[in-house]
Design a protein around this motif. Structure first.
Motif, PDB file in Angstrom:
ATOM      1  N   ILE A  98      43.306  55.731  61.146  1.00  0.00           N
ATOM      2  CA  ILE A  98      42.238  54.953  60.456  1.00  0.00           C
ATOM      3  C   ILE A  98      42.518  53.540  60.355  1.00  0.00           C
ATOM      4  CG2 ILE A  98      41.816  56.769  58.980  1.00  0.00           C
ATOM      5  CD1 ILE A  98      43.161  55.385  56.621  1.00  0.00           C
ATOM      6  N   ILE A  99      41.309  52.805  60.159  1.00  0.00           N
ATOM      7  CA  ILE A  99      41.418  51.183  59.788  1.00  0.00           C
ATOM      8  C   ILE A  99      42.084  51.099  58.353  1.00  0.00           C
ATOM      9  CG2 ILE A  99      40.153  49.071  59.552  1.00  0.00           C
ATOM     10  CD1 ILE A  99      38.320  50.163  61.842  1.00  0.00           C
ATOM     11  N   ASP A 100      43.186  50.139  58.235  1.00  0.00           N
ATOM     12  CA  ASP A 100      43.353  49.745  56.956  1.00  0.00           C
ATOM     13  C   ASP A 100      43.286  48.279  56.616  1.00  0.00           C
ATOM     14  OD1 ASP A 100      44.721  51.150  54.787  1.00  0.00           O
ATOM     15  OD2 ASP A 100      46.479  51.850  56.044  1.00  0.00           O
ATOM     16  N   GLY A 101      43.126  47.854  55.326  1.00  0.00           N
ATOM     17  CA  GLY A 101      42.932  46.421  55.043  1.00  0.00           C
ATOM     18  C   GLY A 101      43.451  46.250  53.613  1.00  0.00           C
ATOM     19  N   LYS A 102      43.426  44.976  53.171  1.00  0.00           N
ATOM     20  CA  LYS A 102      43.534  44.661  51.888  1.00  0.00           C
ATOM     21  C   LYS A 102      42.278  44.974  50.932  1.00  0.00           C
ATOM     22  CE  LYS A 102      47.008  41.014  53.183  1.00  0.00           C
ATOM     23  NZ  LYS A 102      47.382  39.672  53.158  1.00  0.00           N
ATOM     24  N   THR A 103      42.549  45.250  50.095  1.00  0.00           N
ATOM     25  CA  THR A 103      41.481  45.678  49.027  1.00  0.00           C
ATOM     26  C   THR A 103      41.675  45.489  47.752  1.00  0.00           C
ATOM     27  OG1 THR A 103      40.563  47.394  50.498  1.00  0.00           O
ATOM     28  CG2 THR A 103      39.824  47.437  48.234  1.00  0.00           C
ATOM     29  N   VAL A 104      40.929  44.622  46.902  1.00  0.00           N
ATOM     30  CA  VAL A 104      41.095  44.170  45.517  1.00  0.00           C
ATOM     31  C   VAL A 104      40.313  44.564  44.680  1.00  0.00           C
ATOM     32  CG1 VAL A 104      41.702  42.300  44.122  1.00  0.00           C
ATOM     33  CG2 VAL A 104      42.548  42.322  46.262  1.00  0.00           C
ATOM     34  N   VAL A 105      40.402  45.389  43.575  1.00  0.00           N
ATOM     35  CA  VAL A 105      39.314  45.896  42.660  1.00  0.00           C
ATOM     36  C   VAL A 105      39.417  44.578  41.742  1.00  0.00           C
ATOM     37  CG1 VAL A 105      39.015  47.442  40.711  1.00  0.00           C
ATOM     38  CG2 VAL A 105      39.876  48.068  42.772  1.00  0.00           C
ATOM     39  N   LEU A 106      38.291  44.156  41.536  1.00  0.00           N
ATOM     40  CA  LEU A 106      38.107  42.859  40.638  1.00  0.00           C
ATOM     41  C   LEU A 106      37.689  43.263  39.182  1.00  0.00           C
ATOM     42  CD1 LEU A 106      36.172  40.548  43.006  1.00  0.00           C
ATOM     43  CD2 LEU A 106      38.771  40.507  42.569  1.00  0.00           C
ATOM     44  N   SER A 107      38.561  42.650  38.351  1.00  0.00           N
ATOM     45  CA  SER A 107      38.387  43.259  36.830  1.00  0.00           C
ATOM     46  C   SER A 107      38.624  41.858  35.955  1.00  0.00           C
ATOM     47  CB  SER A 107      39.310  44.249  36.283  1.00  0.00           C
ATOM     48  OG  SER A 107      39.087  45.498  37.269  1.00  0.00           O
ATOM     49  N   PRO A 108      37.601  41.957  34.805  1.00  0.00           N
ATOM     50  CA  PRO A 108      37.929  40.775  33.950  1.00  0.00           C
ATOM     51  C   PRO A 108      39.132  40.831  32.992  1.00  0.00           C
ATOM     52  CG  PRO A 108      36.232  42.293  33.016  1.00  0.00           C
ATOM     53  CD  PRO A 108      36.806  42.870  34.261  1.00  0.00           C
ATOM     54  N   LYS A 109      39.529  39.494  32.594  1.00  0.00           N
ATOM     55  CA  LYS A 109      40.713  39.555  31.534  1.00  0.00           C
ATOM     56  C   LYS A 109      40.322  39.475  30.344  1.00  0.00           C
ATOM     57  CE  LYS A 109      44.054  37.425  34.900  1.00  0.00           C
ATOM     58  NZ  LYS A 109      44.823  36.005  35.401  1.00  0.00           N
ATOM     59  N   TYR A 122      28.302  44.946  29.152  1.00  0.00           N
ATOM     60  CA  TYR A 122      29.261  44.590  28.302  1.00  0.00           C
ATOM     61  C   TYR A 122      30.124  45.251  29.077  1.00  0.00           C
ATOM     62  CZ  TYR A 122      32.390  43.963  24.605  1.00  0.00           C
ATOM     63  OH  TYR A 122      33.302  43.696  23.566  1.00  0.00           O
ATOM     64  N   VAL A 123      31.260  44.163  29.232  1.00  0.00           N
ATOM     65  CA  VAL A 123      32.601  44.644  29.789  1.00  0.00           C
ATOM     66  C   VAL A 123      33.891  44.310  29.270  1.00  0.00           C
ATOM     67  CG1 VAL A 123      31.658  44.269  32.402  1.00  0.00           C
ATOM     68  CG2 VAL A 123      32.788  42.450  31.306  1.00  0.00           C
ATOM     69  N   GLU A 124      34.934  45.064  29.392  1.00  0.00           N
ATOM     70  CA  GLU A 124      36.305  44.799  28.517  1.00  0.00           C
ATOM     71  C   GLU A 124      37.350  44.725  29.728  1.00  0.00           C
ATOM     72  OE1 GLU A 124      37.116  48.216  26.250  1.00  0.00           O
ATOM     73  OE2 GLU A 124      35.269  47.354  24.548  1.00  0.00           O
ATOM     74  N   PRO A 125      38.321  44.146  29.336  1.00  0.00           N
ATOM     75  CA  PRO A 125      39.338  43.800  30.175  1.00  0.00           C
ATOM     76  C   PRO A 125      39.881  44.901  30.963  1.00  0.00           C
ATOM     77  CG  PRO A 125      39.995  42.597  28.078  1.00  0.00           C
ATOM     78  CD  PRO A 125      38.721  43.264  27.771  1.00  0.00           C
ATOM     79  N   GLY A 126      40.077  44.970  32.230  1.00  0.00           N
ATOM     80  CA  GLY A 126      40.198  46.301  32.905  1.00  0.00           C
ATOM     81  C   GLY A 126      39.027  46.663  33.463  1.00  0.00           C
ATOM     82  N   THR A 127      37.849  46.641  33.244  1.00  0.00           N
ATOM     83  CA  THR A 127      36.435  47.276  33.774  1.00  0.00           C
ATOM     84  C   THR A 127      36.520  47.046  35.104  1.00  0.00           C
ATOM     85  OG1 THR A 127      35.646  47.048  31.476  1.00  0.00           O
ATOM     86  CG2 THR A 127      34.271  47.329  33.479  1.00  0.00           C
TER      87      THR A 127
END
Length: 351
Positions: free
Chosen positions: A39-50, A236-241
C-alpha cells in the motif's frame, strides 16, 4: 544437398541452444519479484485545538492543498483577549508595587540608622531635662519643709519632674524602636522579594494567556492536503477534538514481501509500480530500506511458536519503497492506503 540440410539443422539447433542459454542466464541473474501485499504510506497528522471555544473561521475545504504555516481554522478570540488584557494589567500592577517597595527599602536603609542617632540625642536632652526637674523637686521638698516656699510651688515642681520623666521614657521607647533598624530593613527587602515573586507569577500568567490566544489559530505543521474535515463555523470544540486530518506530500510504499523473496533484494534496486486504482499509471521507484523485524513480530498479538504444535509459516517483511519524483498531476492522484503492485528488479550477481 542432404549435407547442406544437415548443416542448416545444426545451425538452427545451435541458435536455439544459444537463445536458451541466454534466457537461462537472464533468468538466473536477473529476476523480477513482485507482491500485491503493498500500500501507499505517508505522513498523516490529525489536527486538534489546544484551547476550547467556538470555531469562528475556516480557511480550507476537503482535499485542498496547503503549505506549512497556513492558518487552517480560527477559534473565537474574545475571551482569550480579555484574559491577556487582565494579565497585562496584573503585571503592570506588580511592577509598580515592586518599584514602591524598592523605594521604601532604600528609604528605610537611610532613615532607620539616622533615627537611632536622633533618638540618642533626644534621650540625652530628655535626661538632662529630667535631672534638672528632679533636682528642682528635691530642693522644693526641702524648702516646703522649712516653710520657705508655697504648696503651689512644690506641686508645680513635682508636675514638671513627672512630665520630664515621662518624656525621657518616651525617648527611650523611640530609641528601642530605632534599634530595630536591621529588622525594618530586612522586612522591607523581604517585601521586595515577595513582590518580585508575584511579578514572576504575573509574567507567567501573561505568557500563558498570550499562548492560549495564539493557539486559537490552528496552524498547518507541514505541506499537505486536508482530509476528513469534521467541523463547521460555529461548532464548539475542546482540546483534543479532531478537526481534520492533514496528509503530507511525502509518500512512499510499504510492500510486505515474503521472506523467501528477499534474496538478492537490497536498497537501490529499481522498482516498477502499478496502482490498482489507475492501471494505466506507470510509476517507478527504488528500494529504500527494510523493517528491522517481520510484520507479525510487531503485531498486537505476536505468534507464540514455543509449542509442540509448531507449524512453520512464511513470514512477510515490510520493505519501504520510495517513489521517483512524481509530477504534480500524478501526486494528486495518490494517497495513503491505496493498493499498489511493486515489481522489484533483482540482480543476483550483485549478492
Amino acid at each position: 544437398m542432404k549435407s547442406k540440410k544437415i548443416k542448416i539443422m545444426i545451425l538452427v539447433i545451435f541458435i536455439v541452444l544459444l537463445f536458451l542459454s541466454i534466457g537461462f542466464y537472464i533468468h538466473k541473474h536477473h529476476q523480477d519479484i513482485s507482491t500485491d501485499n503493498a500500500i501507499i504510506d505517508g505522513k498523516t497528522v490529525v489536527l486538534s485545538p489546544k484551547v476550547q471555544g467556538y470555531i469562528k473561521k475556516i480557511n480550507v475545504e476537503d482535499n485542498q492543498k496547503i503549505s506549512a504555516g497556513d492558518v487552517i481554522m480560527e477559534i473565537d478570540t474574545t475571551d482569550y483577549q480579555v484574559k491577556v488584557d487582565h494579565a497585562q494589567a496584573a503585571l503592570l500592577t506588580a511592577k509598580a508595587a515592586i518599584s514602591a517597595a524598592q523605594n521604601n527599602a532604600i528609604k528605610a536603609g537611610i532613615t532607620a540608622p539616622a533615627n537611632v542617632e536622633v533618638s540618642k540625642k533626644k534621650i540625652d536632652a530628655a535626661q538632662a531635662t529630667w535631672e534638672k526637674a528632679y533636682a528642682d523637686k528635691q530642693r522644693m521638698q526641702m524648702l516646703i519643709n522649712s516653710g520657705a516656699c508655697s504648696q503651689e510651688q512644690f506641686d508645680q515642681a513635682v508636675a514638671t519632674e513627672g512630665s520630664a520623666k515621662a518624656t525621657l521614657e518616651q525617648m527611650q521607647a523611640e530609641l528601642d524602636a530605632s534599634n530595630a533598624a536591621p529588622v525594618i530593613i530586612a522586612a522591607s527587602q523581604d517585601t521586595v522579594e515577595q513582590l518580585k515573586a508575584e511579578e514572576k507569577q504575573a509574567k507567567s500568567d501573561l505568557a500563558e494567556a498570550e499562548n492560549n490566544l495564539q493557539n486559537t489559530k490552528i496552524i498547518a505543521p507541514m505541506d499537505g492536503r486536508i482530509t476528513k474535515r469534521s467541523v463547521e463555523v460555529g461548532s464548539y470544540v475542546e482540546p483534543g477534538t479532531q478537526l481534520c486530518s492533514l496528509v503530507g506530500l511525502d509518500l512512499w510504499i510499504t510492500a510486505n514481501f515474503k521472506e523467501n523473496q528477499l534474496e538478492g533484494m537490497h536498497p537501490g534496486n529499481k522498482v516498477d509500480i502499478s496502482v490498482d486504482a489507475f492501471p494505466n499509471l506507470k510509476l517507478t521507484g527504488i528500494v529504500d530500506s527494510f523493517q528491522a523485524g517481520t510484520g507479525s513480530y510487531f503485531s498486537l498479538f505476536p505468534a507464540e511458536n514455543a509449542t509442540g504444535n509448531f507449524v512453520k509459516t512464511v513470514q512477510r517483511l515490510p520493505v519501504k519503497i520510495t517513489f521517483d519524483p512524481l509530477s504534480p498531476e500524478d501526486a494528486l492522484l495518490l494517497g495513503p492506503g491505496m493498493s499498489v503492485i511493486p515489481t522489484v528488479h533483482l540482480n543476483k550477481g550483485d549478492v
